[in-house]
Design an enzyme around this catalytic site. Structure first.
Site, PDB file in Angstrom:
ATOM      1  N   TYR A  58      52.193   4.359  62.770  1.00 32.58           N
ATOM      2  CA  TYR A  58      50.998   4.406  61.920  1.00 32.58           C
ATOM      3  C   TYR A  58      49.771   3.861  62.656  1.00 32.58           C
ATOM      4  O   TYR A  58      48.645   4.287  62.370  1.00 32.58           O
ATOM      5  CB  TYR A  58      51.252   3.696  60.581  1.00 32.58           C
ATOM      6  N   ASP A 100      44.746  10.017  55.246  1.00 26.68           N
ATOM      7  CA  ASP A 100      43.563   9.968  56.111  1.00 26.68           C
ATOM      8  C   ASP A 100      42.332   9.559  55.299  1.00 26.68           C
ATOM      9  O   ASP A 100      42.407   9.350  54.084  1.00 26.68           O
ATOM     10  CB  ASP A 100      43.355  11.328  56.822  1.00 26.68           C
ATOM     11  N   HIS A 115      49.559   8.168  47.871  1.00 31.50           N
ATOM     12  CA  HIS A 115      50.584   7.871  48.880  1.00 31.50           C
ATOM     13  C   HIS A 115      50.120   6.818  49.876  1.00 31.50           C
ATOM     14  O   HIS A 115      50.677   6.706  50.967  1.00 31.50           O
ATOM     15  CB  HIS A 115      51.002   9.153  49.608  1.00 31.50           C
ATOM     16  N   CYS A 123      51.036  -6.599  51.876  1.00 34.11           N
ATOM     17  CA  CYS A 123      52.057  -7.615  52.136  1.00 34.11           C
ATOM     18  C   CYS A 123      53.186  -7.430  51.134  1.00 34.11           C
ATOM     19  O   CYS A 123      52.950  -7.375  49.927  1.00 34.11           O
ATOM     20  CB  CYS A 123      51.445  -9.014  52.007  1.00 34.11           C
ATOM     21  N   CYS A 145      48.657 -14.650  51.717  1.00 37.06           N
ATOM     22  CA  CYS A 145      49.656 -15.705  51.455  1.00 37.06           C
ATOM     23  C   CYS A 145      50.087 -16.424  52.734  1.00 37.06           C
ATOM     24  O   CYS A 145      50.764 -17.451  52.663  1.00 37.06           O
ATOM     25  CB  CYS A 145      50.875 -15.132  50.730  1.00 37.06           C
ATOM     26  N   GLY A 182      45.688  22.712  49.137  1.00 36.19           N
ATOM     27  CA  GLY A 182      46.412  22.427  50.380  1.00 36.19           C
ATOM     28  C   GLY A 182      47.645  21.576  50.196  1.00 36.19           C
ATOM     29  O   GLY A 182      47.905  20.680  50.992  1.00 36.19           O
TER      30      GLY A 182
HETATM   31  P1  NAD Z   1      52.568  19.742  53.158  1.00 36.43           P
HETATM   32  O1  NAD Z   1      52.440  19.521  54.622  1.00 36.43           O
HETATM   33  O2  NAD Z   1      53.926  19.701  52.568  1.00 36.43           O
HETATM   34  O3  NAD Z   1      51.915  21.154  52.793  1.00 36.43           O
HETATM   35  C1  NAD Z   1      50.643  21.517  53.245  1.00 36.43           C
HETATM   36  C2  NAD Z   1      50.228  22.760  52.481  1.00 36.43           C
HETATM   37  O4  NAD Z   1      48.888  23.069  52.861  1.00 36.43           O
HETATM   38  C3  NAD Z   1      51.078  23.996  52.769  1.00 36.43           C
HETATM   39  O5  NAD Z   1      51.443  24.594  51.547  1.00 36.43           O
HETATM   40  C4  NAD Z   1      50.146  24.906  53.584  1.00 36.43           C
HETATM   41  O6  NAD Z   1      50.353  26.265  53.300  1.00 36.43           O
HETATM   42  C5  NAD Z   1      48.786  24.453  53.084  1.00 36.43           C
HETATM   43  N1  NAD Z   1      47.700  24.643  54.054  1.00 36.43           N
HETATM   44  C6  NAD Z   1      47.722  24.483  55.401  1.00 36.43           C
HETATM   45  N2  NAD Z   1      46.519  24.727  55.935  1.00 36.43           N
HETATM   46  C7  NAD Z   1      45.699  25.038  54.899  1.00 36.43           C
HETATM   47  C8  NAD Z   1      44.333  25.396  54.806  1.00 36.43           C
HETATM   48  N3  NAD Z   1      43.537  25.475  55.885  1.00 36.43           N
HETATM   49  N4  NAD Z   1      43.807  25.675  53.586  1.00 36.43           N
HETATM   50  C9  NAD Z   1      44.589  25.611  52.465  1.00 36.43           C
HETATM   51  N5  NAD Z   1      45.900  25.272  52.502  1.00 36.43           N
HETATM   52  C10 NAD Z   1      46.451  24.997  53.699  1.00 36.43           C
HETATM   53  O7  NAD Z   1      51.605  18.706  52.474  1.00 36.43           O
HETATM   54  P2  NAD Z   1      51.662  17.937  51.097  1.00 36.43           P
HETATM   55  O8  NAD Z   1      51.983  18.876  50.000  1.00 36.43           O
HETATM   56  O9  NAD Z   1      50.389  17.165  51.061  1.00 36.43           O
HETATM   57  O10 NAD Z   1      52.884  16.906  51.230  1.00 36.43           O
HETATM   58  C11 NAD Z   1      53.133  16.216  52.418  1.00 36.43           C
HETATM   59  C12 NAD Z   1      53.074  14.698  52.413  1.00 36.43           C
HETATM   60  O11 NAD Z   1      52.738  14.274  53.737  1.00 36.43           O
HETATM   61  C13 NAD Z   1      51.983  14.157  51.548  1.00 36.43           C
HETATM   62  O12 NAD Z   1      52.596  13.260  50.723  1.00 36.43           O
HETATM   63  C14 NAD Z   1      51.023  13.407  52.474  1.00 36.43           C
HETATM   64  O13 NAD Z   1      50.992  12.042  52.082  1.00 36.43           O
HETATM   65  C15 NAD Z   1      51.650  13.386  53.827  1.00 36.43           C
HETATM   66  N6  NAD Z   1      50.741  13.847  54.915  1.00 36.43           N
HETATM   67  C16 NAD Z   1      49.427  13.491  54.927  1.00 36.43           C
HETATM   68  C17 NAD Z   1      48.578  13.959  55.924  1.00 36.43           C
HETATM   69  C18 NAD Z   1      47.144  13.534  55.903  1.00 36.43           C
HETATM   70  O14 NAD Z   1      46.837  12.414  55.467  1.00 36.43           O
HETATM   71  N7  NAD Z   1      46.202  14.380  56.341  1.00 36.43           N
HETATM   72  C19 NAD Z   1      49.052  14.809  56.912  1.00 36.43           C
HETATM   73  C20 NAD Z   1      50.422  15.160  56.888  1.00 36.43           C
HETATM   74  C21 NAD Z   1      51.249  14.669  55.889  1.00 36.43           C
END
Ligand code: NAD
Length: 247
Positions: A58, A100, A115, A123, A145, A182
């Site tokens: 992370y 992000d 999330h 902590c 703490c 997305g």
């Molecule tokens: P996911 O990765 O499971 O799905 C992403 C979805 O976005 C897909 O259905 C894909 O078809 C779609 N997609 C991709 N590019 C796109 C675009 N340009 N326009 C529109 N749609 C688009 O993501 P999720 O459903 O958010 O679940 C994954 C978990 O992973 C989440 O809980 C999240 O916390 C975490 N995660 C976060 C980040 C981030 O913070 N950017 C990145 C990766 C994973």
């Protein structure tokens, strides 16, 4: 479907909204996230088994945010949040699954990070959380703490309870329009928000590259890059178009 008066909007965003800003999405056939196995970096046992690895993962991701910029989809969400209350007297609640900071960089003021967030740490002993711009380490004392061994990135792992669920459910319970942008629709409880919104009579729309696994739960969808579909939709909504004329 008849057009009802829209006031309250809930937007759920997922990894796809940030993909065009250079942050990879989560799902891949290999089961890897950023070249790591999900069970090595995304479950509570990983933190107990190998805290150095989890913190390093992370930390790297947090550092990588520095040069990432919001795209037109993030900007459209912020625009809707700022302008919709003046146009309709209603509200826009933004819930993101993303860790992000691109919604904040786009100007969104209230962002529910269900999330967790890379720019936050917490902590496990006292439950405190705080802004964290720098690396974290398993040996660092909690600033609240003072105990050592409980500081962790403020990320909700699989099997852990997402943040702010009561707040989210309150917003869903009074929403007229639910937008999912997305998100693959396979990570619960977020994947169930559409049905929740439907049950209270909301119109539900998804924005994705292609139909998601839960596309049939929605009234309609806009398929293509969110940076192209969402700004057009937001502009039409803010111009006073009836929502049913938009799909
Ligand atoms: P996911 O990765 O499971 O799905 C992403 C979805 O976005 C897909 O259905 C894909 O078809 C779609 N997609 C991709 N590019 C796109 C675009 N340009 N326009 C529109 N749609 C688009 O993501 P999720 O459903 O958010 O679940 C994954 C978990 O992973 C989440 O809980 C999240 O916390 C975490 N995660 C976060 C980040 C981030 O913070 N950017 C990145 C990766 C994973």
């Amino acid at each position: 479907m008849t057009d009802k008066i829209l006031k309250n909007i809930v937007i759920l965003t997922g990894a796809g909204i940030s993909a065009e800003s250079g942050i990879p999405v989560f799902r891949s056939e290999s089961g890897l996230w950023e070249h790591e196995r999900i069970e090595d970096v995304c479950v509570p046992e990983a933190l107990q088994r190998n805290p150095q690895k989890v913190h390093a993962f992370y930390n790297k991701m947090r550092r990588s945010l520095a040069d990432k910029k919001p795209n037109d989809a993030h900007l459209a969400v912020a625009k809707l949040q700022h302008e919709w209350p003046h146009v309709s007297g209603g509200s826009v609640t933004l819930v993101t699954q993303n860790i992000d900071d691109l919604h904040e960089k786009a100007g969104s003021v209230e962002v529910i990070h269900m999330h967790g967030a890379l720019l936050s740490a917490r902590c496990e002993f006292c439950g405190a959380s705080w802004c964290q711009n720098k690396d974290t380490s398993p040996g660092q004392p909690c600033p609240k703490c003072g105990k050592i061994g409980g500081v962790r990135p403020d990320i909700v792992f699989f099997e852990e309870m997402p943040h702010d669920m009561e707040l989210i459910e309150r917003a869903l319970a009074k929403c007229d329009l639910f937008l999912a942008v997305g998100t693959s629709g396979v990570v619960y409880p977020a994947a169930g928000f559409c049905r929740f919104a439907k049950n209270v009579g909301a119109t539900c729309l998804e924005f994705n590259l292609d139909k998601s696994a839960v596309a049939s739960d929605f009234d309609s969808g806009f398929y293509g890059k969110a940076s192209e579909t969402l700004p057009k939709f937001v502009d039409a909504l803010l111009s006073g178009n009836k929502v049913t004329s938009l799909f």
